[in-house]
Design an enzyme around this catalytic site. Structure first.
Site, PDB file in Angstrom:
ATOM      1  N   SER A 129    -117.347  15.371  19.366  1.00 18.30           N
ATOM      2  CA  SER A 129    -116.107  16.064  19.013  1.00 18.30           C
ATOM      3  C   SER A 129    -115.644  15.520  17.678  1.00 18.30           C
ATOM      4  CB  SER A 129    -115.040  15.802  20.083  1.00 18.30           C
ATOM      5  OG  SER A 129    -113.741  16.151  19.634  1.00 18.30           O
ATOM      6  N   TYR A 142    -109.450   9.668  24.481  1.00 16.02           N
ATOM      7  CA  TYR A 142    -110.476  10.675  24.211  1.00 16.02           C
ATOM      8  C   TYR A 142    -111.259  10.369  22.941  1.00 16.02           C
ATOM      9  CZ  TYR A 142    -112.622  15.306  23.830  1.00 16.02           C
ATOM     10  OH  TYR A 142    -113.522  16.349  23.735  1.00 16.02           O
TER      11      TYR A 142
END
Length: 243
Positions: A129, A142
């Site tokens: 990501s 995250y």
């Protein structure tokens, strides 16, 4: 010989779109926990539904047995975010769950399928990501998870150099799917919608699926180490044009 692809997290979003995109060139093993969705997807694309929780070693072993001795492509897509709270306030009980799926789950599936990938001179694609590109407020958990995915992909590429296996990473930015932000914010529809508010054209799952299919289709000597994909409106994690 029919080529075999394994896509984890295939019950929705990028995983389902990837299974569809690959189905013209591969028999796709669609892997996720939600069996009903997998059966529908596999029926649609002529694939194989394999209900499997990638955090469960026994289920991953059964996945490897079912897939068999050759895997041309593994897409480690299973994962997701839980919460976006400041570190000092965050519910740390969510962090192990994120690591278990995104990081340990991907490692476990890769370990289980590496003999079949070796047999097919295959390709492994890890889903990281832009959270791994730079930290942002509320991203302590995250961003750390996806940075770990990046480190794992890089380490594996170094470890397998000289073997006929490619190790690639795809790093998406803002992708609007039905579930990612809803899951992140525990079903809070208003908060999930606010992520994309004013952004005319965020990425969609099919954009990432198309990139994965392209990456896997390069000649065998070409390894795309990392591809970063953002919508035009997103110059960085913290810099988004909202018209």
């Amino acid at each position: 010989m029919t080529r075999i692809a394994v896509v984890t997290g295939a019950s929705s979003g990028i995983g389902a779109a990837t299974a569809r995109a690959l189905s013209t060139d591969y028999t796709v093993y669609c892997v996720a926990r939600r069996a009903d969705r997998l059966e529908a997807l596999a029926g649609e694309i002529g694939g194989v539904a394999v209900p499997c929780d990638v955090t469960d070693p026994d289920q991953v072993d059964r996945l490897a047995e079912q897939v068999g001795g050759r895997v041309d492509l593994l897409v480690n897509n299973a994962g997701g975010a839980l919460g976006q709270d400041p570190l000092v306030d965050d519910d740390l009980h969510r962090w192990p769950a994120m690591y278990a799926v995104n990081v340990v789950g991907a490692a476990r599936v890769t370990q289980a399928l590496i003999p079949a990938l070796r047999a097919a001179e295959g390709t492994v694609i890890f889903m990281s990501s832009t959270a791994a590109e730079a930290a942002y407020e509320g991203g302590g958990g995250y961003c750390g998870v996806k940075s770990a995915v990046r480190s794992m992909a890089t380490a594996l590429r170094l470890e397998l150099v000289g073997e006929p296996i490619r190790v690639c990473e795809i790093s998406p930015g803002m992708v609007r799917t039905d579930e990612f932000s809803l899951v992140r914010f525990a079903g809070d529809e208003a908060r999930a919608a606010a992520v994309y508010a004013g952004v005319a054209e965020p990425l969609v799952a099919e954009d990432i699926a198309e990139a994965i299919a392209w990456m896997a289709s390069r000649p065998k000597h070409v390894n795309v180490d990392r591809m970063v994909i953002r919508p035009r409106a997103q110059a960085a994690n913290h810099k988004v044009f909202r018209g």
